[in-house]
Design a protein around this motif. Structure first.
Motif, PDB file in Angstrom:
ATOM      1  N   MET A   1       0.851  -1.207   0.000  1.00 30.04           N
ATOM      2  CA  MET A   1       0.000   0.000   0.000  1.00 30.04           C
ATOM      3  C   MET A   1       0.877   1.243   0.000  1.00 30.04           C
ATOM      4  N   SER A   2       0.676   2.089  -0.998  1.00 30.17           N
ATOM      5  CA  SER A   2       1.524   3.277  -1.090  1.00 30.17           C
ATOM      6  C   SER A   2       1.132   4.290  -0.014  1.00 30.17           C
ATOM      7  N   PHE A   3       1.921   5.317   0.106  1.00 31.68           N
ATOM      8  CA  PHE A   3       1.656   6.341   1.125  1.00 31.68           C
ATOM      9  C   PHE A   3       0.317   7.048   0.854  1.00 31.68           C
ATOM     10  N   LEU A   4       0.087   7.413  -0.431  1.00 29.02           N
ATOM     11  CA  LEU A   4      -1.139   8.126  -0.790  1.00 29.02           C
ATOM     12  C   LEU A   4      -2.372   7.285  -0.500  1.00 29.02           C
ATOM     13  N   GLU A   5      -2.271   5.996  -0.799  1.00 27.08           N
ATOM     14  CA  GLU A   5      -3.410   5.104  -0.543  1.00 27.08           C
ATOM     15  C   GLU A   5      -3.702   5.025   0.947  1.00 27.08           C
ATOM     16  N   ARG A   6      -2.617   5.043   1.729  1.00 30.11           N
ATOM     17  CA  ARG A   6      -2.819   4.968   3.178  1.00 30.11           C
ATOM     18  C   ARG A   6      -3.481   6.254   3.698  1.00 30.11           C
ATOM     19  N   VAL A   7      -3.038   7.399   3.157  1.00 27.35           N
ATOM     20  CA  VAL A   7      -3.678   8.669   3.551  1.00 27.35           C
ATOM     21  C   VAL A   7      -5.157   8.634   3.175  1.00 27.35           C
ATOM     22  N   ASP A   8      -5.419   8.187   1.950  1.00 27.95           N
ATOM     23  CA  ASP A   8      -6.798   8.101   1.468  1.00 27.95           C
ATOM     24  C   ASP A   8      -7.641   7.222   2.395  1.00 27.95           C
ATOM     25  N   THR A   9      -7.134   6.083   2.761  1.00 29.47           N
ATOM     26  CA  THR A   9      -7.880   5.170   3.625  1.00 29.47           C
ATOM     27  C   THR A   9      -8.098   5.787   4.998  1.00 29.47           C
ATOM     28  N   THR A  10      -7.065   6.449   5.511  1.00 25.84           N
ATOM     29  CA  THR A  10      -7.200   7.058   6.839  1.00 25.84           C
ATOM     30  C   THR A  10      -8.292   8.120   6.819  1.00 25.84           C
ATOM     31  N   ILE A  11      -8.307   8.942   5.748  1.00 27.59           N
ATOM     32  CA  ILE A  11      -9.330   9.990   5.667  1.00 27.59           C
ATOM     33  C   ILE A  11     -10.727   9.363   5.581  1.00 27.59           C
ATOM     34  N   ARG A  12     -10.859   8.366   4.744  1.00 31.72           N
ATOM     35  CA  ARG A  12     -12.176   7.750   4.548  1.00 31.72           C
ATOM     36  C   ARG A  12     -12.673   7.019   5.794  1.00 31.72           C
ATOM     37  N   ARG A  13     -11.742   6.590   6.617  1.00 32.12           N
ATOM     38  CA  ARG A  13     -12.152   5.867   7.819  1.00 32.12           C
ATOM     39  C   ARG A  13     -12.342   6.791   9.011  1.00 32.12           C
ATOM     40  N   SER A  14     -11.971   8.086   8.822  1.00 31.96           N
ATOM     41  CA  SER A  14     -12.042   9.000   9.966  1.00 31.96           C
ATOM     42  C   SER A  14     -13.502   9.270  10.328  1.00 31.96           C
ATOM     43  N   PRO A  15     -13.775   9.557  11.599  1.00 30.95           N
ATOM     44  CA  PRO A  15     -15.171   9.799  12.026  1.00 30.95           C
ATOM     45  C   PRO A  15     -15.809  10.962  11.279  1.00 30.95           C
ATOM     46  N   VAL A  16     -15.025  12.025  10.969  1.00 32.55           N
ATOM     47  CA  VAL A  16     -15.585  13.192  10.286  1.00 32.55           C
ATOM     48  C   VAL A  16     -16.093  12.787   8.906  1.00 32.55           C
ATOM     49  N   TRP A  17     -15.241  12.062   8.149  1.00 33.50           N
ATOM     50  CA  TRP A  17     -15.634  11.641   6.806  1.00 33.50           C
ATOM     51  C   TRP A  17     -16.880  10.765   6.866  1.00 33.50           C
ATOM     52  N   ARG A  18     -16.883   9.802   7.799  1.00 29.58           N
ATOM     53  CA  ARG A  18     -18.008   8.866   7.843  1.00 29.58           C
ATOM     54  C   ARG A  18     -19.281   9.539   8.332  1.00 29.58           C
ATOM     55  N   SER A  19     -19.100  10.642   9.069  1.00 28.39           N
ATOM     56  CA  SER A  19     -20.276  11.378   9.510  1.00 28.39           C
ATOM     57  C   SER A  19     -20.853  12.201   8.357  1.00 28.39           C
ATOM     58  N   LEU A  20     -19.980  12.743   7.508  1.00 25.01           N
ATOM     59  CA  LEU A  20     -20.450  13.553   6.373  1.00 25.01           C
ATOM     60  C   LEU A  20     -21.003  12.676   5.257  1.00 25.01           C
ATOM     61  N   PHE A  21     -20.270  11.597   4.913  1.00 19.78           N
ATOM     62  CA  PHE A  21     -20.684  10.714   3.819  1.00 19.78           C
ATOM     63  C   PHE A  21     -21.015   9.367   4.431  1.00 19.78           C
ATOM     64  N   ARG A  22     -22.288   9.174   4.734  1.00 20.82           N
ATOM     65  CA  ARG A  22     -22.636   8.037   5.567  1.00 20.82           C
ATOM     66  C   ARG A  22     -22.697   6.742   4.770  1.00 20.82           C
ATOM     67  N   ASN A  23     -22.790   6.852   3.433  1.00 22.16           N
ATOM     68  CA  ASN A  23     -22.772   5.643   2.623  1.00 22.16           C
ATOM     69  C   ASN A  23     -21.501   5.638   1.793  1.00 22.16           C
TER      70      ASN A  23
END
Lengths: 242, 225
Positions: A1-23
């Protein structure tokens, strides 16, 4: 997993992201319907739209255009409010300043003015379209009533905005308009007094019309617009071809 | 003691879920607690909304005092009127204009240099020696101007002509107005201060032909318009 992919995954898994985009991004029909139903703005709309309804020649987008113009007028109106004081000594000068000294002021005011004319025009055409399609018939009769209220609110917004430039044409137009209100049965004089704030068009009238134009009527209109859109879904979607 | 202190174990044992369910189905004699609460809540909200509507109307009701529409608009004594219009021959019966009151104040008989205390709701003003004319031309609403040359009031829009007391001269030659200028109800207090009731307007009488009693002839054959 590259660095960018890891950043992307971290953002998508963060509570803020999941609260804004619930699906997750909706890729099939079911999740698309779910995303529409779960969104505060989109849920006013029908989850599914029938094929005939998206035909341009059926609706001519008249309701949508009216709403678009309402949004345009709200935005340009907010811009104009930064340079306009509802005072009988300043209002007319402010209009001239907006047109000549403010950057993009002339186009902002012209968009607001033409948008206002067009909104009244499109609301009227929308009403004609609904009438000729018989779309006012049950189960949509309540939404027709809401639409008529919205027509009155549109005309009211147009009427109150007409006084604000405070030139001869607006002054006398409002004098005539409020004199007509003086012919109402039973409540003529009290209604006229409340509308004008005095016995003739003056500073009080300008302030009252300003408050109605920028605050009271737009808020009421926005509330009825929400009901109007939501009712389309509740009344079984847009009417079908005759 | 509030119910927060009641332990679940202290609940009456008879009120099981089934017992509560059956009680819910059971019709209540007279007015139920639920119905009473609902009526009081609805009534309370209705009362509040009525108060809010009444209060809002009262809040928005224009306060006309001190401006046009005031029922007790202070003009002042004859001396005040003279001082306010020092360049005009007010003492000779020339109309003095008060824009805030939308009125012309005219001394009726220049031989008596005073307002006579009293009240005239019809606005004729002969007994009070003063008449207050509404500025609005009875034809189409322009403001006639007082003309120094002939001591008449002349409307610039369509040429209606009135004597200095607002009486319209009869005949098409003197303009299209259907009647004389309208009048405000006037009050003169004991100290000679003139007050207008600017919300009480009496329509002016019918035009009078020049040469008849009841109209003052112009001081010069030509006017200002």
């Amino acid at each position: 997993m590259s660095f960018l992919e890891r950043v992307d995954t971290t953002i998508r898994r963060s509570p803020v992201w999941r609260s804004l985009f619930r699906n997750a991004y909706p890729n099939d029909e079911r999740s698309r319907a779910y995303a529409v139903m779960n969104n505060v703005f989109l849920h006013l709309h029908p989850v599914r739209v029938r094929q005939h309804a998206v035909r341009f020649a059926y609706t001519f987008c008249l309701g949508g255009l009216s709403f678009f113009l309402f949004l345009v007028l709200t935005v340009t109106g907010v811009y104009l409010m930064f340079f306009y004081v509802p005072s009988d000594t300043q209002a007319y000068t402010n209009i001239l300043d907006i047109q000549t000294k403010v950057a993009f002021g002339l186009i902002t005011r012209n968009i607001h003015r033409w948008g206002a004319h067009l909104m009244v025009f499109f609301v009227f055409l929308h009403m004609m379209r609904v009438f000729y399609h018989g779309a006012y018939k049950p189960p949509r009769e309540f939404n027709w009533v809401v639409g008529v209220l919205l027509l009155f609110l549109t005309v009211g917004l147009s009427f109150t905005g007409y006084l604000l430039p405070w030139d001869q044409i607006s002054y006398w137009a409002i004098t005539i308009g409020t004199n007509m209100a003086g012919y109402l049965p039973l409540i003529n004089t009290p209604f006229k007094l409340l509308l004008l704030g005095s016995l003739e068009v003056g500073q009080n009238t300008l302030l009252r019309f300003y408050v109605l134009h920028i605050m009271a009527l737009p808020l009421i209109t926005a509330a009825f617009l929400a009901v109007h859109f939501w009712r389309i879904r509740k009344d079984g979607g847009i009417s079908g071809p005759l | 003691m509030s119910n927060y202190h009641v332990q679940p174990i202290d609940r009456p044992q008879a009120l099981t879920t089934e017992a509560l369910k059956s009680l819910r189905e059971h019709p209540v004699q007279g007015m139920s607690r639920r119905r009473l609460l609902r009526i009081s809540l609805g009534g309370g909200i209705a009362l509040w909304l009525t108060e809010l509507a009444g209060g809002s109307l009262h809040f928005l009701w224009p306060n006309l005092s001190g401006g046009f529409g005031d029922q007790h608009f202070r003009i002042g004594t004859l001396d005040d009127v003279k001082i306010a219009n020092s360049t005009l021959p007010v003492a000779a019966g020339f109309p003095a204009y008060f824009s805030e009151a939308r009125a012309f104040i005219v001394l009726i008989d220049p031989a008596r240099q005073a307002f006579v205390p009293g009240e005239d709701v019809k606005g004729d003003g002969t007994e009070l020696n003063v008449r207050a004319l509404y500025q609005r031309c009875p034809h189409l609403g322009c403001k006639p101007n007082a003309c120094l040359k002939n001591f008449w009031l002349e409307c610039p829009c369509h040429g209606s002509r009135y004597d200095r007391l607002g009486v319209k001269a009869a005949g098409d030659k003197y303009g299209p107005a259907p009647r004389s200028m309208d009048r405000f109800a006037v009050t003169v207090e004991a100290d000679g201060t003139l007050y207008l009731n600017t919300s009480k307007i009496t329509l002016g009488p019918l035009p009078v032909a020049l040469g008849q009693p009841g109209i003052i002839p112009p001081k010069s054959p030509t006017g200002c318009i």
